[in-house]
Write a protein that holds these residues in place. Sequence first.
Motif, PDB file in Angstrom:
ATOM      1  N   PRO A  82      45.799  29.816  80.441  1.00 61.03           N
ATOM      2  CA  PRO A  82      46.012  28.368  80.352  1.00 61.03           C
ATOM      3  C   PRO A  82      45.677  27.852  78.958  1.00 61.03           C
ATOM      4  O   PRO A  82      44.538  27.990  78.501  1.00 61.03           O
ATOM      5  N   SER A  83      46.656  27.293  78.291  1.00 59.73           N
ATOM      6  CA  SER A  83      46.474  26.926  76.896  1.00 59.73           C
ATOM      7  C   SER A  83      47.431  25.805  76.526  1.00 59.73           C
ATOM      8  O   SER A  83      48.654  25.947  76.676  1.00 59.73           O
ATOM      9  N   LEU A  84      46.881  24.706  76.020  1.00 61.22           N
ATOM     10  CA  LEU A  84      47.719  23.628  75.509  1.00 61.22           C
ATOM     11  C   LEU A  84      48.533  24.080  74.317  1.00 61.22           C
ATOM     12  O   LEU A  84      49.696  23.707  74.147  1.00 61.22           O
ATOM     13  N   GLU A  85      47.925  24.900  73.468  1.00 60.52           N
ATOM     14  CA  GLU A  85      48.617  25.370  72.280  1.00 60.52           C
ATOM     15  C   GLU A  85      49.823  26.223  72.651  1.00 60.52           C
ATOM     16  O   GLU A  85      50.887  26.122  72.027  1.00 60.52           O
ATOM     17  N   ALA A  86      49.669  27.055  73.687  1.00 62.45           N
ATOM     18  CA  ALA A  86      50.795  27.881  74.130  1.00 62.45           C
ATOM     19  C   ALA A  86      51.916  27.018  74.677  1.00 62.45           C
ATOM     20  O   ALA A  86      53.099  27.267  74.433  1.00 62.45           O
ATOM     21  N   ALA A  87      51.547  25.976  75.439  1.00 61.55           N
ATOM     22  CA  ALA A  87      52.562  25.082  75.992  1.00 61.55           C
ATOM     23  C   ALA A  87      53.306  24.344  74.892  1.00 61.55           C
ATOM     24  O   ALA A  87      54.536  24.166  74.963  1.00 61.55           O
ATOM     25  N   LYS A  88      52.583  23.911  73.865  1.00 66.13           N
ATOM     26  CA  LYS A  88      53.229  23.216  72.756  1.00 66.13           C
ATOM     27  C   LYS A  88      54.086  24.175  71.931  1.00 66.13           C
ATOM     28  O   LYS A  88      55.162  23.793  71.438  1.00 66.13           O
ATOM     29  N   ALA A  89      53.635  25.419  71.782  1.00 67.99           N
ATOM     30  CA  ALA A  89      54.461  26.417  71.099  1.00 67.99           C
ATOM     31  C   ALA A  89      55.744  26.686  71.884  1.00 67.99           C
ATOM     32  O   ALA A  89      56.819  26.884  71.301  1.00 67.99           O
ATOM     33  N   ALA A  90      55.633  26.671  73.216  1.00 69.01           N
ATOM     34  CA  ALA A  90      56.825  26.845  74.050  1.00 69.01           C
ATOM     35  C   ALA A  90      57.810  25.710  73.825  1.00 69.01           C
ATOM     36  O   ALA A  90      59.027  25.907  73.896  1.00 69.01           O
ATOM     37  N   SER A  95      63.089  23.860  72.256  1.00 73.81           N
ATOM     38  CA  SER A  95      63.907  23.024  71.384  1.00 73.81           C
ATOM     39  C   SER A  95      64.885  23.865  70.587  1.00 73.81           C
ATOM     40  O   SER A  95      66.058  23.496  70.426  1.00 73.81           O
ATOM     41  N   ALA A  96      64.426  25.003  70.096  1.00 77.87           N
ATOM     42  CA  ALA A  96      65.303  25.880  69.321  1.00 77.87           C
ATOM     43  C   ALA A  96      66.446  26.410  70.180  1.00 77.87           C
ATOM     44  O   ALA A  96      67.606  26.438  69.751  1.00 77.87           O
ATOM     45  N   VAL A  97      66.130  26.821  71.399  1.00 76.86           N
ATOM     46  CA  VAL A  97      67.170  27.320  72.307  1.00 76.86           C
ATOM     47  C   VAL A  97      68.201  26.229  72.583  1.00 76.86           C
ATOM     48  O   VAL A  97      69.417  26.456  72.544  1.00 76.86           O
ATOM     49  N   ALA A  98      67.715  25.015  72.858  1.00 76.18           N
ATOM     50  CA  ALA A  98      68.625  23.904  73.145  1.00 76.18           C
ATOM     51  C   ALA A  98      69.557  23.644  71.970  1.00 76.18           C
ATOM     52  O   ALA A  98      70.764  23.411  72.152  1.00 76.18           O
ATOM     53  N   LEU A  99      69.039  23.713  70.757  1.00 76.88           N
ATOM     54  CA  LEU A  99      69.858  23.400  69.584  1.00 76.88           C
ATOM     55  C   LEU A  99      70.854  24.516  69.281  1.00 76.88           C
ATOM     56  O   LEU A  99      71.938  24.251  68.748  1.00 76.88           O
ATOM     57  N   VAL A 100      70.526  25.744  69.642  1.00 77.94           N
ATOM     58  CA  VAL A 100      71.509  26.823  69.531  1.00 77.94           C
ATOM     59  C   VAL A 100      72.702  26.532  70.432  1.00 77.94           C
ATOM     60  O   VAL A 100      73.867  26.666  70.024  1.00 77.94           O
ATOM     61  N   PHE A 101      72.426  26.117  71.644  1.00 79.20           N
ATOM     62  CA  PHE A 101      73.528  25.793  72.566  1.00 79.20           C
ATOM     63  C   PHE A 101      74.276  24.546  72.119  1.00 79.20           C
ATOM     64  O   PHE A 101      75.493  24.449  72.317  1.00 79.20           O
ATOM     65  N   LEU A 102      73.575  23.582  71.516  1.00 74.12           N
ATOM     66  CA  LEU A 102      74.285  22.423  70.977  1.00 74.12           C
ATOM     67  C   LEU A 102      75.306  22.863  69.930  1.00 74.12           C
ATOM     68  O   LEU A 102      76.439  22.378  69.919  1.00 74.12           O
ATOM     69  N   PHE A 103      74.914  23.770  69.050  1.00 74.46           N
ATOM     70  CA  PHE A 103      75.829  24.246  68.014  1.00 74.46           C
ATOM     71  C   PHE A 103      77.061  24.895  68.639  1.00 74.46           C
ATOM     72  O   PHE A 103      78.197  24.638  68.219  1.00 74.46           O
ATOM     73  N   ARG A 104      76.839  25.703  69.650  1.00 73.32           N
ATOM     74  CA  ARG A 104      77.966  26.353  70.325  1.00 73.32           C
ATOM     75  C   ARG A 104      78.875  25.318  70.994  1.00 73.32           C
ATOM     76  O   ARG A 104      80.106  25.397  70.915  1.00 73.32           O
ATOM     77  N   ILE A 105      78.267  24.346  71.671  1.00 71.49           N
ATOM     78  CA  ILE A 105      79.048  23.304  72.332  1.00 71.49           C
ATOM     79  C   ILE A 105      79.831  22.489  71.307  1.00 71.49           C
ATOM     80  O   ILE A 105      81.022  22.192  71.495  1.00 71.49           O
ATOM     81  N   ALA A 106      79.173  22.105  70.220  1.00 64.49           N
ATOM     82  CA  ALA A 106      79.824  21.284  69.202  1.00 64.49           C
ATOM     83  C   ALA A 106      80.966  22.039  68.530  1.00 64.49           C
ATOM     84  O   ALA A 106      82.023  21.464  68.246  1.00 64.49           O
ATOM     85  N   LEU A 129      63.070  13.793  69.211  1.00 64.62           N
ATOM     86  CA  LEU A 129      62.922  15.192  69.613  1.00 64.62           C
ATOM     87  C   LEU A 129      61.723  15.830  68.922  1.00 64.62           C
ATOM     88  O   LEU A 129      61.031  16.677  69.502  1.00 64.62           O
ATOM     89  N   VAL A 130      61.480  15.446  67.695  1.00 63.35           N
ATOM     90  CA  VAL A 130      60.302  15.958  66.972  1.00 63.35           C
ATOM     91  C   VAL A 130      59.027  15.492  67.664  1.00 63.35           C
ATOM     92  O   VAL A 130      58.107  16.282  67.903  1.00 63.35           O
ATOM     93  N   ALA A 138      58.581  17.607  80.965  1.00 62.34           N
ATOM     94  CA  ALA A 138      59.581  18.556  81.461  1.00 62.34           C
ATOM     95  C   ALA A 138      60.909  18.458  80.717  1.00 62.34           C
ATOM     96  O   ALA A 138      61.768  19.332  80.850  1.00 62.34           O
ATOM     97  N   GLU A 139      61.093  17.402  79.926  1.00 58.89           N
ATOM     98  CA  GLU A 139      62.416  17.125  79.354  1.00 58.89           C
ATOM     99  C   GLU A 139      62.919  18.197  78.401  1.00 58.89           C
ATOM    100  O   GLU A 139      64.132  18.447  78.327  1.00 58.89           O
ATOM    101  N   LEU A 140      62.061  18.840  77.631  1.00 61.07           N
ATOM    102  CA  LEU A 140      62.556  19.845  76.684  1.00 61.07           C
ATOM    103  C   LEU A 140      63.059  21.094  77.407  1.00 61.07           C
ATOM    104  O   LEU A 140      64.072  21.683  77.012  1.00 61.07           O
ATOM    105  N   LEU A 141      62.373  21.501  78.468  1.00 61.19           N
ATOM    106  CA  LEU A 141      62.874  22.610  79.288  1.00 61.19           C
ATOM    107  C   LEU A 141      64.191  22.209  79.933  1.00 61.19           C
ATOM    108  O   LEU A 141      65.152  23.000  79.958  1.00 61.19           O
ATOM    109  N   PHE A 142      64.255  21.002  80.452  1.00 63.49           N
ATOM    110  CA  PHE A 142      65.483  20.520  81.075  1.00 63.49           C
ATOM    111  C   PHE A 142      66.626  20.482  80.059  1.00 63.49           C
ATOM    112  O   PHE A 142      67.759  20.861  80.373  1.00 63.49           O
ATOM    113  N   MET A 143      66.346  20.045  78.851  1.00 64.09           N
ATOM    114  CA  MET A 143      67.367  19.979  77.810  1.00 64.09           C
ATOM    115  C   MET A 143      67.940  21.358  77.508  1.00 64.09           C
ATOM    116  O   MET A 143      69.163  21.527  77.391  1.00 64.09           O
ATOM    117  N   ALA A 144      67.082  22.359  77.400  1.00 64.33           N
ATOM    118  CA  ALA A 144      67.550  23.714  77.112  1.00 64.33           C
ATOM    119  C   ALA A 144      68.444  24.240  78.230  1.00 64.33           C
ATOM    120  O   ALA A 144      69.519  24.803  77.974  1.00 64.33           O
TER     121      ALA A 144
END
Length: 432
Positions: A82-90, A95-106, A129-130, A138-144
């Motif tokens: 259990p770690s806040l830092e790990a959750a924030k790193a996730a 966010s990176a995964v979501a933006l990869v898919f945005l590039f593909r969609i665009a 987003l920053v 939950a929104e960033l997981l949902f976005m990805a």
Amino acid sequence: MGRDGAGGMGRFLILVAVLFLGTRLGWMAAVDAAPMSDQLWYFQRAVGLLDGEGYSVGGRPTAFWPVGYPAFLAGLFAVTGPSLEAAKAANLALSAVALVFLFRIARRATGSETAARAALVLAVLSPTLVFYTELLYAELLFMALLLAGLDALLAALDRPGWRRPALAGLCFGLAALVKTQALLLPAAVLAAAFVLRRTGFRRAVAVGLVLHAACLAAIAPWTLRNALVLGDPVLVSTNGGFNLFMGNNPWNRWGNYMWPAPAEFTAATEGLNILEPIPDEIALDRRLNEAALSYIRDNPAQALLRVPYKLDQFFRFDTLPLDQAEIGARRNGQDISALVAAVTPLAELWHWAMVIPAFLFPFLFPWALRPRDAALAAFVPIGYFAAITGVFFGEPRFNLPLLPLYALLAVSLAAGLLRAVPRPGTRFGKRA
């Protein structure tokens, strides 16, 4: 792709990585926010799952909020502890995964590598987003998951076979376990694809059948758990009645999230406190759902008049991440009020610069770059979630997972309009 093309893409990806990590790591270094409210609830449920308590509050099984994000955190904590830092790193990774898919969609929607790159850069630099990278929502997981599902669905419309529709269904099913609203989005996109003559009726039906079968298969284990543990086969969560009642009751003039809630609303919801066990959340869900529907039936004009206010809440600039970052930082002995005051005007300006093109898109549709594809990839999903808000209640955070799609619409309009403008040496935009 030739050597120059590969080299250009490599340089572009390095630039994007610098912008992505620089903005987010810079914000996370400047802000150390303790979790609060919903964030703390998610964290505690994840720890409970990891400790073998099941998905419960105070020892009582629950399905009030979807299990997806706490389950994701529990899986992460199984590796890191259990770690806040790990959750924030996730959050960075999501966010990176979501933006990869945005590039593909665009790239698929615009047919232009340059336009896709522009959309990606705009999304990478999105201040909201920053800001959310620091918070456990939950929104960033949902976005990805949402963008992964859209990417697979749009690909399925172009190519035969069952694998892509099944992959899209899996993504949307997992997304629905994070936020239930994802369930009917594929049907909305497929219906729009048929109406826009982007695909035929048979193809839309075939993709829809495979996709929704995979979606339900992803959800089925959780529905079975609810039947066994709660005594009712709740599809995903039991908060639908509460959410509907939140925006449709006699005390909510504006149709937004009421906080603090008036005493009458608290009494009507039987003193509901998400931090405490709910005695019978299934029965409460049904009672609140019926109360909301009764209010709508008895007061149709009032219900309709609230829709614009709900949409205003949905589309407006989201101050929540800044407010909660400031409060959370203060709990850690940190004062970031000057930083928040400095970044807020720029962030709000950026927000409206991305959102206004979405309002203009229906009127400038013929001039957009590949407008039918841009509509399916971005405008339809945005409209779908806005329609849900019009029925339930409005909150800017519900718009967060869609922010990358606003960048796509902005680029589609800008590129299309620039292409239509005559340039020197041309006649009506074509070479003389």
